[in-house]
Design a protein around this motif. Structure first.
Motif, PDB file in Angstrom:
ATOM      1  N   CYS A 207       0.876  -1.300   0.035  1.00  9.26           N
ATOM      2  CA  CYS A 207       0.040   0.011  -0.168  1.00  9.26           C
ATOM      3  C   CYS A 207       0.833   1.179   0.081  1.00  9.26           C
ATOM      4  O   CYS A 207       0.551   2.243   0.618  1.00  9.26           O
ATOM      5  N   ARG A 208       2.017   1.103  -0.874  1.00 10.30           N
ATOM      6  CA  ARG A 208       2.651   2.531  -0.682  1.00 10.30           C
ATOM      7  C   ARG A 208       2.280   3.613  -1.434  1.00 10.30           C
ATOM      8  O   ARG A 208       2.236   4.715  -1.238  1.00 10.30           O
ATOM      9  N   HIS A 209       1.404   3.332  -2.479  1.00 10.21           N
ATOM     10  CA  HIS A 209       0.485   3.993  -3.422  1.00 10.21           C
ATOM     11  C   HIS A 209      -0.490   3.895  -3.534  1.00 10.21           C
ATOM     12  O   HIS A 209      -1.092   2.605  -3.687  1.00 10.21           O
ATOM     13  N   ALA A 210      -1.537   4.902  -3.349  1.00  4.85           N
ATOM     14  CA  ALA A 210      -3.132   4.494  -3.407  1.00  4.85           C
ATOM     15  C   ALA A 210      -3.625   4.081  -4.671  1.00  4.85           C
ATOM     16  O   ALA A 210      -4.627   3.246  -4.588  1.00  4.85           O
ATOM     17  N   ASP A 211      -2.918   4.319  -5.629  1.00 11.70           N
ATOM     18  CA  ASP A 211      -3.311   3.597  -7.000  1.00 11.70           C
ATOM     19  C   ASP A 211      -2.796   2.316  -7.294  1.00 11.70           C
ATOM     20  O   ASP A 211      -3.286   1.612  -8.319  1.00 11.70           O
ATOM     21  N   SER A 212      -2.248   1.697  -6.500  1.00 13.47           N
ATOM     22  CA  SER A 212      -1.771   0.372  -6.588  1.00 13.47           C
ATOM     23  C   SER A 212      -1.647  -0.498  -5.353  1.00 13.47           C
ATOM     24  O   SER A 212      -0.774  -1.265  -5.016  1.00 13.47           O
ATOM     25  N   VAL A 213      -2.647  -0.339  -4.563  1.00  9.22           N
ATOM     26  CA  VAL A 213      -2.938  -0.998  -3.341  1.00  9.22           C
ATOM     27  C   VAL A 213      -3.193  -2.246  -3.675  1.00  9.22           C
ATOM     28  O   VAL A 213      -4.095  -2.775  -4.425  1.00  9.22           O
ATOM     29  N   ARG A 214      -2.731  -3.168  -2.943  1.00  4.29           N
ATOM     30  CA  ARG A 214      -2.872  -4.691  -3.173  1.00  4.29           C
ATOM     31  C   ARG A 214      -4.167  -4.960  -2.250  1.00  4.29           C
ATOM     32  O   ARG A 214      -3.987  -5.734  -1.185  1.00  4.29           O
ATOM     33  N   GLY A 215      -5.378  -5.006  -2.775  1.00  2.00           N
ATOM     34  CA  GLY A 215      -6.414  -5.105  -2.099  1.00  2.00           C
ATOM     35  C   GLY A 215      -6.769  -6.539  -1.521  1.00  2.00           C
ATOM     36  O   GLY A 215      -7.261  -6.930  -0.250  1.00  2.00           O
ATOM     37  N   ASP A 216      -6.323  -7.498  -2.339  1.00  2.00           N
ATOM     38  CA  ASP A 216      -6.548  -8.900  -2.433  1.00  2.00           C
ATOM     39  C   ASP A 216      -5.842  -9.315  -1.207  1.00  2.00           C
ATOM     40  O   ASP A 216      -6.167 -10.260  -0.290  1.00  2.00           O
ATOM     41  N   LEU A 217      -4.455  -8.699  -1.112  1.00  2.00           N
ATOM     42  CA  LEU A 217      -3.535  -9.459  -0.045  1.00  2.00           C
ATOM     43  C   LEU A 217      -4.047  -8.681   1.237  1.00  2.00           C
ATOM     44  O   LEU A 217      -3.849  -9.557   2.102  1.00  2.00           O
ATOM     45  N   ILE A 218      -4.398  -7.430   1.255  1.00  2.00           N
ATOM     46  CA  ILE A 218      -4.631  -6.976   2.495  1.00  2.00           C
ATOM     47  C   ILE A 218      -6.114  -7.461   2.814  1.00  2.00           C
ATOM     48  O   ILE A 218      -6.185  -7.943   4.298  1.00  2.00           O
ATOM     49  N   ALA A 219      -6.969  -7.794   2.129  1.00  2.00           N
ATOM     50  CA  ALA A 219      -8.033  -8.548   2.561  1.00  2.00           C
ATOM     51  C   ALA A 219      -7.999  -9.989   3.195  1.00  2.00           C
ATOM     52  O   ALA A 219      -8.312 -10.270   4.352  1.00  2.00           O
ATOM     53  N   LYS A 220      -6.955 -10.594   2.773  1.00  2.00           N
ATOM     54  CA  LYS A 220      -6.444 -11.894   3.521  1.00  2.00           C
ATOM     55  C   LYS A 220      -5.839 -11.821   4.683  1.00  2.00           C
ATOM     56  O   LYS A 220      -6.107 -12.482   5.682  1.00  2.00           O
ATOM     57  N   ILE A 221      -5.022 -10.720   4.728  1.00  2.00           N
ATOM     58  CA  ILE A 221      -4.385 -10.522   6.139  1.00  2.00           C
ATOM     59  C   ILE A 221      -5.431 -10.015   7.242  1.00  2.00           C
ATOM     60  O   ILE A 221      -5.444 -10.735   8.319  1.00  2.00           O
ATOM     61  N   VAL A 222      -6.261  -9.146   6.709  1.00  2.00           N
ATOM     62  CA  VAL A 222      -7.348  -8.912   7.998  1.00  2.00           C
ATOM     63  C   VAL A 222      -8.270  -9.862   8.257  1.00  2.00           C
ATOM     64  O   VAL A 222      -8.636 -10.151   9.104  1.00  2.00           O
ATOM     65  N   GLY A 223      -8.517 -10.668   7.030  1.00  5.67           N
ATOM     66  CA  GLY A 223      -9.734 -11.891   7.276  1.00  5.67           C
ATOM     67  C   GLY A 223      -9.040 -12.629   8.341  1.00  5.67           C
ATOM     68  O   GLY A 223      -9.716 -13.659   8.931  1.00  5.67           O
ATOM     69  N   ARG A 224      -7.516 -13.104   8.145  1.00 10.43           N
ATOM     70  CA  ARG A 224      -6.801 -14.218   8.988  1.00 10.43           C
ATOM     71  C   ARG A 224      -6.546 -13.623  10.333  1.00 10.43           C
ATOM     72  O   ARG A 224      -6.629 -14.535  11.383  1.00 10.43           O
ATOM     73  N   LEU A 225      -6.114 -12.540  10.528  1.00  7.80           N
ATOM     74  CA  LEU A 225      -5.433 -11.900  11.666  1.00  7.80           C
ATOM     75  C   LEU A 225      -6.504 -10.844  12.503  1.00  7.80           C
ATOM     76  O   LEU A 225      -6.410 -10.907  13.863  1.00  7.80           O
ATOM     77  N   GLY A 226      -7.501 -10.473  11.977  1.00  4.65           N
ATOM     78  CA  GLY A 226      -8.708  -9.596  12.223  1.00  4.65           C
ATOM     79  C   GLY A 226      -8.223  -8.233  12.331  1.00  4.65           C
ATOM     80  O   GLY A 226      -7.054  -7.638  12.361  1.00  4.65           O
ATOM     81  N   LEU A 227      -9.160  -7.375  12.081  1.00  8.77           N
ATOM     82  CA  LEU A 227      -8.978  -5.932  11.965  1.00  8.77           C
ATOM     83  C   LEU A 227      -8.431  -5.210  13.232  1.00  8.77           C
ATOM     84  O   LEU A 227      -7.594  -4.217  12.989  1.00  8.77           O
ATOM     85  N   ASP A 228      -8.648  -5.719  14.301  1.00 14.85           N
ATOM     86  CA  ASP A 228      -8.115  -5.093  15.565  1.00 14.85           C
ATOM     87  C   ASP A 228      -6.775  -5.562  15.817  1.00 14.85           C
ATOM     88  O   ASP A 228      -6.188  -4.942  16.555  1.00 14.85           O
ATOM     89  N   LYS A 229      -6.063  -6.522  15.215  1.00 19.14           N
ATOM     90  CA  LYS A 229      -4.960  -6.820  15.416  1.00 19.14           C
ATOM     91  C   LYS A 229      -3.909  -6.495  14.367  1.00 19.14           C
ATOM     92  O   LYS A 229      -2.798  -7.105  14.526  1.00 19.14           O
ATOM     93  N   THR A 230      -4.119  -5.723  13.472  1.00 17.78           N
ATOM     94  CA  THR A 230      -3.386  -5.079  12.382  1.00 17.78           C
ATOM     95  C   THR A 230      -3.287  -3.871  12.386  1.00 17.78           C
ATOM     96  O   THR A 230      -4.351  -3.241  12.602  1.00 17.78           O
ATOM     97  N   MET A 231      -2.124  -3.305  11.850  1.00 16.95           N
ATOM     98  CA  MET A 231      -2.147  -1.950  11.616  1.00 16.95           C
ATOM     99  C   MET A 231      -1.223  -1.799  10.367  1.00 16.95           C
ATOM    100  O   MET A 231      -0.320  -2.619  10.081  1.00 16.95           O
ATOM    101  N   PHE A 232      -1.926  -0.825   9.615  1.00 15.78           N
ATOM    102  CA  PHE A 232      -1.244  -0.633   8.124  1.00 15.78           C
ATOM    103  C   PHE A 232      -0.521   0.773   8.170  1.00 15.78           C
ATOM    104  O   PHE A 232      -1.047   1.654   8.744  1.00 15.78           O
ATOM    105  N   GLU A 233       0.689   0.816   7.465  1.00 14.94           N
ATOM    106  CA  GLU A 233       1.341   1.882   7.231  1.00 14.94           C
ATOM    107  C   GLU A 233       0.769   2.600   6.014  1.00 14.94           C
ATOM    108  O   GLU A 233       0.717   2.110   4.881  1.00 14.94           O
ATOM    109  N   ALA A 234       0.055   3.691   6.289  1.00 16.12           N
ATOM    110  CA  ALA A 234      -0.503   4.683   5.281  1.00 16.12           C
ATOM    111  C   ALA A 234       0.650   5.639   4.907  1.00 16.12           C
ATOM    112  O   ALA A 234       0.464   6.565   5.566  1.00 16.12           O
ATOM    113  N   SER A 235       0.959   5.618   3.635  1.00 14.66           N
ATOM    114  CA  SER A 235       2.176   6.705   3.453  1.00 14.66           C
ATOM    115  C   SER A 235       1.748   7.950   2.900  1.00 14.66           C
ATOM    116  O   SER A 235       2.428   8.872   2.734  1.00 14.66           O
ATOM    117  N   SER A 236       0.451   7.871   2.674  1.00 12.85           N
ATOM    118  CA  SER A 236      -0.055   9.128   1.924  1.00 12.85           C
ATOM    119  C   SER A 236      -1.578   9.528   2.488  1.00 12.85           C
ATOM    120  O   SER A 236      -2.320   8.502   2.652  1.00 12.85           O
TER     121      SER A 236
END
Length: 286
Positions: A207-236
């Protein structure tokens, strides 16, 4: 309750008062320029209710006098803001793993609340990482491993050895890195079971750039770990907007100090950068 009426959270989406376990905003301290205490004080006094954590990023604290670090940490604590060490891999590699206990004690004395472990920079076996997590937790500090979606090729187990907790025979180190979100999730799950409080996801390649966010991978991470247990670096601000629109105000984000207010506007009304001024809306600041 939301702090201001213009924030207009839905009842089932409003974040609790600090300390929060979700909807966390962690703020990056500038590490390319000096960060004056008056500026930090201004941020905390004006937006402190929106800031949950302060991270000394880029190893910046290693070049600061201890008295200055303590002053900054005390200031943060007065505003109910936790303080994270950022990447401590540099110190660990320089002194060796046997100095971890000494390192933890030093950070406790300075007043840090969280130690972050950059898994990529540390480049240590999985079982060693889990020992680090347990040791930090046993000393009363919070621990936040940071993962990237790319791993050294020699760390990726064969398909027959990918079961949870399976022993993997160490392989010679490789110079090649490969993308493996399943390995990220499995290691992050083991860190959480060992006591980790949150998993930080590196922005690189996801998710370094908003126009190329890997939504599929992020969804997999959130789905397995939980939204409350993950923090994402938002560069912009654009990346922050993507996360809030996709996952709502409860998503945990690590942002630059200059983005705190924009992020809070997004959390409150899901507005983009070009939103209508709050003064012209149907909500008023009281």
């Amino acid at each position: 309750m939301a702090a201001y009426r213009w924030k207009s959270f839905y009842d089932d989406e409003d974040r609790p008062e600090k300390p929060r376990s979700y909807g966390v905003t962690e703020m990056r301290s500038p590490h390319y320029s000096l960060f004056s205490r008056p500026l930090l004080q201004d941020i905390f006094e004006s937006m402190g209710q929106f800031v949950d954590g302060l991270k000394f990023s880029g190893g910046s604290h290693s070049m600061m006098p201890k008295t200055y670090i303590r002053d900054v940490i005390d200031m943060a604590h007065k505003h109910n803001v936790y303080v994270s060490s950022g990447d401590c891999a540099e110190n660990l590699l320089r002194k060796g793993p046997s100095h971890l206990k000494e390192y933890i004690e030093e950070y406790k004395q300075l007043g840090f609340d969280t130690i972050e472990l950059d898994v990529t920079s540390l480049d240590i076996p999985e079982e060693t990482l889990l020992r680090y997590v347990r040791l930090i937790k046993s000393d009363g500090l919070r621990v936040k491993p940071q993962f990237s979606v790319k791993f050294n090729k020699s760390d990726v187990p064969l398909s027959s050895n990918r079961a949870f907790g399976a022993y993997v025979v160490p392989a010679p180190r490789s110079s090649d890195f490969v993308e493996d979100v399943d390995l990220l999730v499995r290691r992050a799950e083991r860190c959480l079971e060992a006591g980790a409080d949150m998993i930080m996801i590196d922005a690189d390649d996801l998710c370094r750039h908003a126009d190329s966010v890997r939504g599929d991978l992020i969804a997999k991470i959130v789905g397995r770990l939980g939204l409350d247990k993950t923090m994402f670096e938002a560069s912009s601000p654009q990346t922050s907007e993507w996360f809030v629109k996709q996952y709502g105000p409860k998503v945990n984000l690590f942002v630059d100090h200059s983005q705190v207010m924009d992020l809070e506007c997004l959390r409150g009304q899901n507005l983009g950068k070009n939103h209508t001024s709050i003064l012209g809306s149907s909500y008023y600041l009281f």
